[in-house]
Every structure is written in structure tokens, then in C-alpha cells.
Design a protein around this motif. Sequence first.
Motif, PDB file in Angstrom:
ATOM      1  N   LEU A 170      -4.442  -8.046   6.085  1.00 55.17           N
ATOM      2  CA  LEU A 170      -3.713  -8.310   7.327  1.00 55.17           C
ATOM      3  C   LEU A 170      -3.129  -7.064   7.944  1.00 55.17           C
ATOM      4  O   LEU A 170      -2.612  -7.093   9.052  1.00 55.17           O
ATOM      5  N   VAL A 171      -3.225  -5.955   7.226  1.00 58.01           N
ATOM      6  CA  VAL A 171      -2.486  -4.764   7.637  1.00 58.01           C
ATOM      7  C   VAL A 171      -2.941  -4.248   9.008  1.00 58.01           C
ATOM      8  O   VAL A 171      -2.175  -3.615   9.719  1.00 58.01           O
ATOM      9  N   HIS A 172      -4.151  -4.560   9.423  1.00 58.51           N
ATOM     10  CA  HIS A 172      -4.598  -4.085  10.742  1.00 58.51           C
ATOM     11  C   HIS A 172      -4.660  -5.210  11.774  1.00 58.51           C
ATOM     12  O   HIS A 172      -5.244  -5.043  12.840  1.00 58.51           O
ATOM     13  N   ASN A 173      -4.019  -6.345  11.432  1.00 63.04           N
ATOM     14  CA  ASN A 173      -3.951  -7.445  12.384  1.00 63.04           C
ATOM     15  C   ASN A 173      -5.319  -7.896  12.880  1.00 63.04           C
ATOM     16  O   ASN A 173      -5.612  -7.825  14.075  1.00 63.04           O
ATOM     17  N   PHE A 219     -16.287  -2.613  -4.077  1.00 64.04           N
ATOM     18  CA  PHE A 219     -17.324  -2.119  -3.190  1.00 64.04           C
ATOM     19  C   PHE A 219     -17.485  -2.992  -1.947  1.00 64.04           C
ATOM     20  O   PHE A 219     -17.520  -2.491  -0.838  1.00 64.04           O
ATOM     21  N   ASN A 220     -17.559  -4.306  -2.158  1.00 67.14           N
ATOM     22  CA  ASN A 220     -17.731  -5.195  -1.012  1.00 67.14           C
ATOM     23  C   ASN A 220     -16.541  -5.131  -0.073  1.00 67.14           C
ATOM     24  O   ASN A 220     -16.699  -5.267   1.137  1.00 67.14           O
ATOM     25  N   LYS A 221     -15.355  -4.929  -0.651  1.00 66.74           N
ATOM     26  CA  LYS A 221     -14.182  -4.799   0.209  1.00 66.74           C
ATOM     27  C   LYS A 221     -14.293  -3.536   1.064  1.00 66.74           C
ATOM     28  O   LYS A 221     -14.010  -3.549   2.253  1.00 66.74           O
ATOM     29  N   MET A 274      -3.323   2.258   1.396  1.00 64.63           N
ATOM     30  CA  MET A 274      -4.693   2.775   1.384  1.00 64.63           C
ATOM     31  C   MET A 274      -5.543   2.039   2.424  1.00 64.63           C
ATOM     32  O   MET A 274      -6.270   2.662   3.199  1.00 64.63           O
ATOM     33  N   PHE A 275      -5.421   0.721   2.457  1.00 68.71           N
ATOM     34  CA  PHE A 275      -6.206  -0.040   3.433  1.00 68.71           C
ATOM     35  C   PHE A 275      -5.740   0.244   4.853  1.00 68.71           C
ATOM     36  O   PHE A 275      -6.554   0.299   5.769  1.00 68.71           O
ATOM     37  N   ALA A 276      -4.437   0.424   5.020  1.00 69.86           N
ATOM     38  CA  ALA A 276      -3.928   0.739   6.365  1.00 69.86           C
ATOM     39  C   ALA A 276      -4.589   2.020   6.861  1.00 69.86           C
ATOM     40  O   ALA A 276      -5.008   2.112   8.014  1.00 69.86           O
ATOM     41  N   ARG A 295       3.724  -0.285   8.835  1.00 69.23           N
ATOM     42  CA  ARG A 295       2.916  -1.496   8.940  1.00 69.23           C
ATOM     43  C   ARG A 295       2.726  -2.134   7.550  1.00 69.23           C
ATOM     44  O   ARG A 295       2.778  -3.363   7.421  1.00 69.23           O
ATOM     45  N   SER A 296       2.559  -1.304   6.528  1.00 69.05           N
ATOM     46  CA  SER A 296       2.403  -1.827   5.169  1.00 69.05           C
ATOM     47  C   SER A 296       3.665  -2.553   4.733  1.00 69.05           C
ATOM     48  O   SER A 296       3.610  -3.637   4.153  1.00 69.05           O
ATOM     49  N   GLU A 297       4.811  -1.948   5.022  1.00 66.22           N
ATOM     50  CA  GLU A 297       6.086  -2.577   4.666  1.00 66.22           C
ATOM     51  C   GLU A 297       6.187  -3.945   5.344  1.00 66.22           C
ATOM     52  O   GLU A 297       6.586  -4.933   4.723  1.00 66.22           O
ATOM     53  N   GLU A 298       5.767  -4.012   6.612  1.00 68.43           N
ATOM     54  CA  GLU A 298       5.818  -5.282   7.349  1.00 68.43           C
ATOM     55  C   GLU A 298       5.015  -6.371   6.645  1.00 68.43           C
ATOM     56  O   GLU A 298       5.533  -7.454   6.371  1.00 68.43           O
ATOM     57  N   VAL A 299       3.748  -6.063   6.351  1.00 73.60           N
ATOM     58  CA  VAL A 299       2.916  -7.122   5.748  1.00 73.60           C
ATOM     59  C   VAL A 299       3.378  -7.461   4.340  1.00 73.60           C
ATOM     60  O   VAL A 299       3.289  -8.608   3.914  1.00 73.60           O
TER      61      VAL A 299
END
Lengths: 241, 327
Positions: B155-158, A81-83, B107-109, B120-124
Amino acid sequence: MNPVLVYCRRDLIRWFRGKWGFISAMVMPAAWLIFVGLALPIRFTDHYIDFVTPGILAMTTLSASMTGGGLLIMDRMLGFFNKFLALPPPRESILFGKILVITIRGLIQTTVIFLIAFLLGARLYSPSQLLVTYLILFIFGGLLSSAATTLAIFVGEHDQYSAVNSMVTMPIFFTSTAMMPYDQMPEWLRAIAHINPLSYAIDGIRLVADGSIPFVQIGVLFALFIAVLTISVHVFRKTGL
Amino acid sequence: MKKKNGYYPDNIIVTRNLTKKFGTLCAVNQMNLSVGNEIFGILGPNGSGKTTTVLMLTTLLEPTEGTAYICGYNIQEEPRKVRESISYVPQDMAVDVRLTGRENVEMFAELYGVKNPAERSEEVLQVLELSDRADEFAKVYSGGMRRRLELAQALVHNPRVLFLDEPTVGLDVAARKKIWEHIKKLRSAGMTIFVTTHYMDEADKHCDRVAIIDHGTIRAIDTPENLKRIISKDVISVSIKGSYMGIDLPGVRFALEEDDELIFYADSGDLALPLIKDALTAGGAIVTAMSLRKPSLDDVFLHLVGTEEDNRPFNLSTFRNVTGRRG
């Protein structure tokens, strides 16, 4: 991709891959349908499975939604959640993602119920009947999953939520028209059944099965859905978990 | 005006009297910091306010008083701008074990709105040495790999600023070393890294500057070298039998009694050793062992904060306020 869909997809994948949660979600309602639909000695109708199928559909949506409320609590307990809250998308998308995924899980489960019901000899629905039924189940699922997530935010802890969940689910089910029509109920139950949202979904689907379009039921469910969703967003913003 | 308020290229994080109170507990008290392109460590015992500080800076918690700017954006007025400029890796190690490493990062990207998430995911993943195992479920990853996976997500979004809450807690020595190597590379590439830790040796070795915090108040901010200079050039520990009556020698200061050891600070340790022994013997004690070492951050920490353990009752609702609930 819209963040709501990203959150939703994450939970769907986790559900499918979690195996036992998925299997149990499929088996439980099927067991209800078989044992209740085929085994109960009912006198008011010759074809009880036709009568009880809408009830089991609504019950499946109910239990799917209530179970789904726990997802939000687990995410908080495990630190996801915090993330998520520290990410740029609007925070409400976390909430909407949960409501959407819980609704979709409910729809997948109800599809299994439909298939089993037809296999057991229930009367087949026409495509347009199916369409309206799914519309009702979608709105109803949205309503219940919004309610469940709100409850989850409010209760806050996982074990506490399971307790509330089992306390709430059964009375709601038995005070609805799932098992018997209004005219078979004792007087006191009839009054409660008339205001139970579950009855609206069930009555709506029964009307669809009889060939009419249940505008009143859809309208009431939709209004409730919007109201509960608004409350849910409000509680989410205020507590933020 | 507002946006540029207090923002210079080397003031990436600026706090102004940043304060957070939970009821009567003051978790963070009037904090004033200014952090540039560096590895900035915030060091303190459990419950000293490290995590609360990070939660406020990452917009997860509203300050009670004061405010802060990240890359020139106010944490209260422009929280989304702040969140676009930062990444936050909390202590909990939360990766989705039923997703593969790659899925976790992608997912985060997508959530960060990165243009081409897959590339970008592959890069990180490559940068963090995870690409050969990227398609396995995170379930089979070791603790160190999970931590690196979280770094990859972050780090995926720099980001301009990276917040790490106890990044090496629970990891073995090799995994810790690797994490710090990555953190240092990021700093060299121009990223600001704000890290909380209670490992003194790591802060000593890897941080450019360190803030020592206790009960929500900053006791000292400086480079590890300068902090160690607060004490003296040398630290002498002495084990004795009998009781310590006090000695008075030029260039030697008694610091504290820890377990069965006496700790002295000395300007010139080599010369002080025999003098201390003689003085103690004259005072009636028997010296059984002596050692001479350079001061560590541990010594600075004990000097500034003391050894007092946090004995306040563990308050669940406060704890939840700190770790979970927002505003």
C-alpha cells in the motif's frame, strides 16, 4: 535511490546480520592464506606469501561470487522474486543489484585478506598499487558474479546449484597460476592455466606488485566481463526465473 | 485509442478472452471479466487457474491468447504503467526476516519511487497497526503481522488496484478477521481489490462479487447473494439408513449425495421437510436425521463444480511455470 542500489543494500544488510555467512566468508580465505601461504614447503621462492597472496585474493573473489549466485535462487524459492518482478523498476535492476552486491561482498572479503597478508609479513602495496589491484578485483568480481548468477538462473534449483558450485570452483582454482608460476607447471597444466580467467586476474595483480600496469590483463578481463554480463541479461530476460 | 480502449472509471480490470496454456494444459480459458471499485473474489479449487490469472494480470506471465487492461493500460504493451498502478501480494508470505518491519516497508517505498519514503512508510505502518513494533526484526512477527506487513509494503505507493493471492491462508481466525477489515477499508477508500481464495465463507462474507472458476473456465460471476439464489431458497440435508430410490416432490430437487448425506434444494424448506421424510420412508429408507439451512457458497460451488478431486499427476515443470517462470 536507484533500484539497483536498493536491491544491493537489502542483500548487504541481510549478509551482515546473517552473522554466520559473514563470519565464514571472513575466516575461510584467511585460513587458506595462513595454511597455504606459510605452511607449504615451496622451493622456487623465498617469500611464498608474496607470491600466493594475489592467488588467494582471486580465489576469494571466485568463492564469494560462486556462493553469491545462490542468492538469486533463494529469492525465487522464498517468493521474493515474484514480488520484485511486479514492481515498476526495470526488471534487470534485480539482476544488476545481485551482481553488484556479490562483487561488493567479494571486495570486502579481499580487503580482509589484504590485511591479514600484510600482518603475516607480505610486502606492502603502495596506494597506487592498491588502487589498480582493487580495479582488477572489481572487474574480475563483476565478471565472476555475472557468470555465477547466469549459472544460477540456468541451473534453477538450490541444491543443484551447490553441486555445480563445488564442481566448478576447485578445478578453476587449481588450473590457474594461484599456487605456482607457469614455469613450475607440468606442460598440460600450463596450457590450461594460460586460458583460465583466474590466471589473468592473478597475473595482473602480480604485475602490479612488481610495479607495472597490466593493461592486457585488465583489457581481457573487462572484455570478458561485458560479454558475460550481456549473456547474463539475455538469459535473465529469457528465463526471467 | 489504445490506452482508452475499454476503459471506463468502473472498469478498472478488464480481460478479453484471456487465455494461458502450459503445453496441453489450459490453465485459464477465454476469461472475460470486468471489475470496478469493489472486492472481487475469484474462487476455485487448487489448480483451477486462480493464481495463473493473477500472474497474467500483474504482468508476471504472458497470456497465450487474449489480453487484459488494468486502469486502461494493456498488460502486454504497457507493463510498466500497469505495475505502477497495482500492488501484488503473493501467497508465499515473503518478508525479509532480518530486516525490521520499517526497513521492509521503506525498501518497497524506494522501489516504487515514492517521494518521501520514510514518512509514507510510517503512515502505512500506522494504518496497519504495526507502528509500535515497526523497529523490531520481522523474524519475531506472527503470521498475521507478517501478512499485514506485506499489505503495508503493497500500500505504500497508494495503488489503484491491489491483487491478493490467498491473503488469509494459514492465519488464525482473529488475524483473518483483521486482514479482511483492512481490505474493506481500502475498498471504501476507492481501491479495487482482486482476491483469490478457496475459503468459501470468507468470499461469501466479504466479497462484493465472486467469480467461480474451475479448470480455467469461469462458471459463474455474481454477488454472493445472487449466486446462492441459483440453487434455491433452502438446503435440506438428510441422513438415511437404506438406499435412496429417488423421490418426486414439487418444489424439491435432489442435489447430490455427499458422504452419507442426501442434499435437497427446496423452495420452501419448512413445508418440504415432512414431505421429504414421508417420501423417503415410503421408498423404504429410514430417516435418521434432517437439517434445514440457508444455502452457502459451498453449496453453489458444489453445484457448479462438483466434488471431483484434482487427480492429475503433480507436474513439477508445469508447477514451476505457473509459480515461478515468466513468459
